[in-house]
Design a protein around this motif. Structure first.
Motif, PDB file in Angstrom:
ATOM      1  N   LEU A   6       6.580 -11.480  -4.396  1.00 14.58           N
ATOM      2  CA  LEU A   6       6.189 -12.087  -5.578  1.00 14.58           C
ATOM      3  C   LEU A   6       6.270 -13.408  -5.828  1.00 14.58           C
ATOM      4  CD1 LEU A   6       7.147  -8.911  -7.930  1.00 14.58           C
ATOM      5  CD2 LEU A   6       4.750  -9.975  -7.619  1.00 14.58           C
ATOM      6  N   MET A   7       7.643 -13.868  -5.302  1.00 17.89           N
ATOM      7  CA  MET A   7       8.097 -15.130  -5.368  1.00 17.89           C
ATOM      8  C   MET A   7       7.290 -15.972  -4.422  1.00 17.89           C
ATOM      9  SD  MET A   7      12.361 -14.382  -5.503  1.00 17.89           S
ATOM     10  CE  MET A   7      12.578 -16.085  -5.597  1.00 17.89           C
ATOM     11  N   LYS A   8       6.866 -15.323  -3.311  1.00 17.02           N
ATOM     12  CA  LYS A   8       6.041 -16.372  -2.261  1.00 17.02           C
ATOM     13  C   LYS A   8       4.732 -16.513  -2.820  1.00 17.02           C
ATOM     14  CE  LYS A   8       8.110 -14.804   1.984  1.00 17.02           C
ATOM     15  NZ  LYS A   8       7.930 -13.655   3.289  1.00 17.02           N
ATOM     16  N   GLN A  11       5.047 -19.074  -5.524  1.00 18.14           N
ATOM     17  CA  GLN A  11       5.228 -20.491  -5.079  1.00 18.14           C
ATOM     18  C   GLN A  11       3.835 -21.172  -4.482  1.00 18.14           C
ATOM     19  OE1 GLN A  11       8.213 -20.894  -2.087  1.00 18.14           O
ATOM     20  NE2 GLN A  11       7.599 -22.885  -1.315  1.00 18.14           N
ATOM     21  N   GLN A  12       2.962 -20.155  -4.012  1.00 14.29           N
ATOM     22  CA  GLN A  12       1.643 -20.535  -3.450  1.00 14.29           C
ATOM     23  C   GLN A  12       0.841 -20.932  -4.672  1.00 14.29           C
ATOM     24  OE1 GLN A  12       0.396 -16.997  -1.283  1.00 14.29           O
ATOM     25  NE2 GLN A  12       1.309 -17.645   0.722  1.00 14.29           N
ATOM     26  N   LYS A  13       0.970 -20.422  -5.780  1.00 14.77           N
ATOM     27  CA  LYS A  13       0.071 -20.641  -6.948  1.00 14.77           C
ATOM     28  C   LYS A  13       0.598 -22.131  -7.440  1.00 14.77           C
ATOM     29  CE  LYS A  13      -0.925 -18.969 -11.689  1.00 14.77           C
ATOM     30  NZ  LYS A  13      -0.803 -18.098 -12.575  1.00 14.77           N
ATOM     31  N   PRO A  27      -2.990 -11.597  -7.018  1.00 14.14           N
ATOM     32  CA  PRO A  27      -3.104 -10.152  -7.098  1.00 14.14           C
ATOM     33  C   PRO A  27      -1.710  -9.499  -7.566  1.00 14.14           C
ATOM     34  CG  PRO A  27      -3.884 -10.390  -4.972  1.00 14.14           C
ATOM     35  CD  PRO A  27      -3.352 -11.976  -5.596  1.00 14.14           C
ATOM     36  N   LEU A  28      -0.832  -9.792  -6.705  1.00 14.62           N
ATOM     37  CA  LEU A  28       0.639  -9.141  -6.954  1.00 14.62           C
ATOM     38  C   LEU A  28       1.295  -9.643  -8.449  1.00 14.62           C
ATOM     39  CD1 LEU A  28       2.241  -9.370  -3.564  1.00 14.62           C
ATOM     40  CD2 LEU A  28       0.964  -7.344  -4.675  1.00 14.62           C
ATOM     41  N   LEU A  29       1.142 -10.761  -8.532  1.00  9.85           N
ATOM     42  CA  LEU A  29       1.891 -11.501  -9.741  1.00  9.85           C
ATOM     43  C   LEU A  29       0.901 -10.933 -10.999  1.00  9.85           C
ATOM     44  CD1 LEU A  29       4.084 -13.490 -10.368  1.00  9.85           C
ATOM     45  CD2 LEU A  29       2.538 -15.242 -10.269  1.00  9.85           C
ATOM     46  N   GLN A  30      -0.200 -10.973 -11.205  1.00  7.46           N
ATOM     47  CA  GLN A  30      -0.996 -10.147 -12.024  1.00  7.46           C
ATOM     48  C   GLN A  30      -0.676  -8.929 -12.446  1.00  7.46           C
ATOM     49  OE1 GLN A  30      -5.186 -10.957 -10.915  1.00  7.46           O
ATOM     50  NE2 GLN A  30      -5.050 -13.272 -11.378  1.00  7.46           N
ATOM     51  N   ALA A  31      -0.541  -8.224 -11.295  1.00  7.39           N
ATOM     52  CA  ALA A  31      -0.183  -6.686 -11.551  1.00  7.39           C
ATOM     53  C   ALA A  31       1.254  -6.540 -12.153  1.00  7.39           C
ATOM     54  CB  ALA A  31      -0.101  -5.887 -10.103  1.00  7.39           C
ATOM     55  N   TYR A  32       2.205  -7.535 -11.516  1.00 10.01           N
ATOM     56  CA  TYR A  32       3.525  -7.348 -12.116  1.00 10.01           C
ATOM     57  C   TYR A  32       3.637  -7.994 -13.598  1.00 10.01           C
ATOM     58  CZ  TYR A  32       8.670  -8.692 -12.414  1.00 10.01           C
ATOM     59  OH  TYR A  32      10.065  -8.637 -12.654  1.00 10.01           O
ATOM     60  N   ASP A  33       2.806  -8.887 -13.976  1.00 10.63           N
ATOM     61  CA  ASP A  33       2.706  -9.270 -15.367  1.00 10.63           C
ATOM     62  C   ASP A  33       2.125  -8.142 -16.372  1.00 10.63           C
ATOM     63  OD1 ASP A  33       3.632 -11.849 -14.742  1.00 10.63           O
ATOM     64  OD2 ASP A  33       1.711 -12.791 -14.829  1.00 10.63           O
ATOM     65  N   LYS A  34       1.345  -7.212 -15.816  1.00  9.59           N
ATOM     66  CA  LYS A  34       0.812  -6.178 -16.710  1.00  9.59           C
ATOM     67  C   LYS A  34       1.782  -4.998 -16.693  1.00  9.59           C
ATOM     68  CE  LYS A  34      -4.108  -7.009 -15.493  1.00  9.59           C
ATOM     69  NZ  LYS A  34      -5.169  -6.596 -14.728  1.00  9.59           N
ATOM     70  N   GLN A  35       2.675  -5.007 -15.701  1.00 10.92           N
ATOM     71  CA  GLN A  35       3.658  -3.704 -15.730  1.00 10.92           C
ATOM     72  C   GLN A  35       4.924  -4.058 -16.528  1.00 10.92           C
ATOM     73  OE1 GLN A  35       4.154  -2.593 -11.642  1.00 10.92           O
ATOM     74  NE2 GLN A  35       1.802  -1.853 -11.442  1.00 10.92           N
ATOM     75  N   LEU A  44      11.303 -14.270 -13.390  1.00 11.07           N
ATOM     76  CA  LEU A  44      10.587 -14.172 -11.909  1.00 11.07           C
ATOM     77  C   LEU A  44      10.358 -15.502 -11.522  1.00 11.07           C
ATOM     78  CD1 LEU A  44       9.656 -12.685  -9.222  1.00 11.07           C
ATOM     79  CD2 LEU A  44       7.526 -12.595 -10.306  1.00 11.07           C
ATOM     80  N   ARG A  45       9.429 -16.176 -12.571  1.00  4.89           N
ATOM     81  CA  ARG A  45       8.928 -17.437 -12.255  1.00  4.89           C
ATOM     82  C   ARG A  45      10.215 -18.472 -12.157  1.00  4.89           C
ATOM     83  NH1 ARG A  45       5.060 -14.588 -14.172  1.00  4.89           N
ATOM     84  NH2 ARG A  45       2.975 -15.148 -13.856  1.00  4.89           N
TER      85      ARG A  45
END
Length: 122
Positions: A6-8, A11-13, A27-35, A44-45
């Motif tokens: 998630l952190m990687k 960082q890329q974003k 996609p991982l970050l979006q899923a994390y944000d929803k959950q 996390l950011r």
């Protein structure tokens, strides 16, 4: 979800936004944000920004500090709905660098030249 992945991805974003590439897939970050609640997503950011500051990034340290201050302010001062809205629109809402207002201050050299010109004209 692996915290490191998630952190990687975040960082890329950020590095993509810094390069003016707003289409970095997260996609991982979006899923994390929803959950998770927005506070956890913002935390996390902030952890990612701290990691980037320590480990290095293409984004200058001053910019990382500015982004961190923005996120901290959003976490502390925004309502839950405003935080969710920010996270959805992060690419457009996040400012990478502080806009500063500069005021041109005359230098002493220019002042002395003006004084000399005024003296000559008398």
């Amino acid at each position: 979800m692996d915290h490191t992945d998630l952190m990687k991805e975040y960082q890329q974003k950020l590095e993509g936004i810094y390069r003016k590439n707003y289409t970095v897939a997260t996609p991982l970050l979006q899923a994390y944000d929803k959950q998770h609640v927005p506070f956890d997503s913002i935390d996390l950011r902030l952890q990612t920004l701290n990691h980037m500051d320590r480990e290095g990034s293409i984004i200058p340290k001053e910019n990382l500090a500015y982004i961190s201050n923005q996120l901290s302010s959003i976490s502390a001062n925004y309502t839950l709905e405003q935080q969710e809205s920010f996270l959805r629109n992060e690419g457009r809402g996040l400012e990478m660098e502080q806009k500063s207002i500069g005021i041109k201050v005359p230098s002493r050299v220019n002042e002395s030249k003006k004084c000399m010109e005024q003296e000559r004209s008398y």
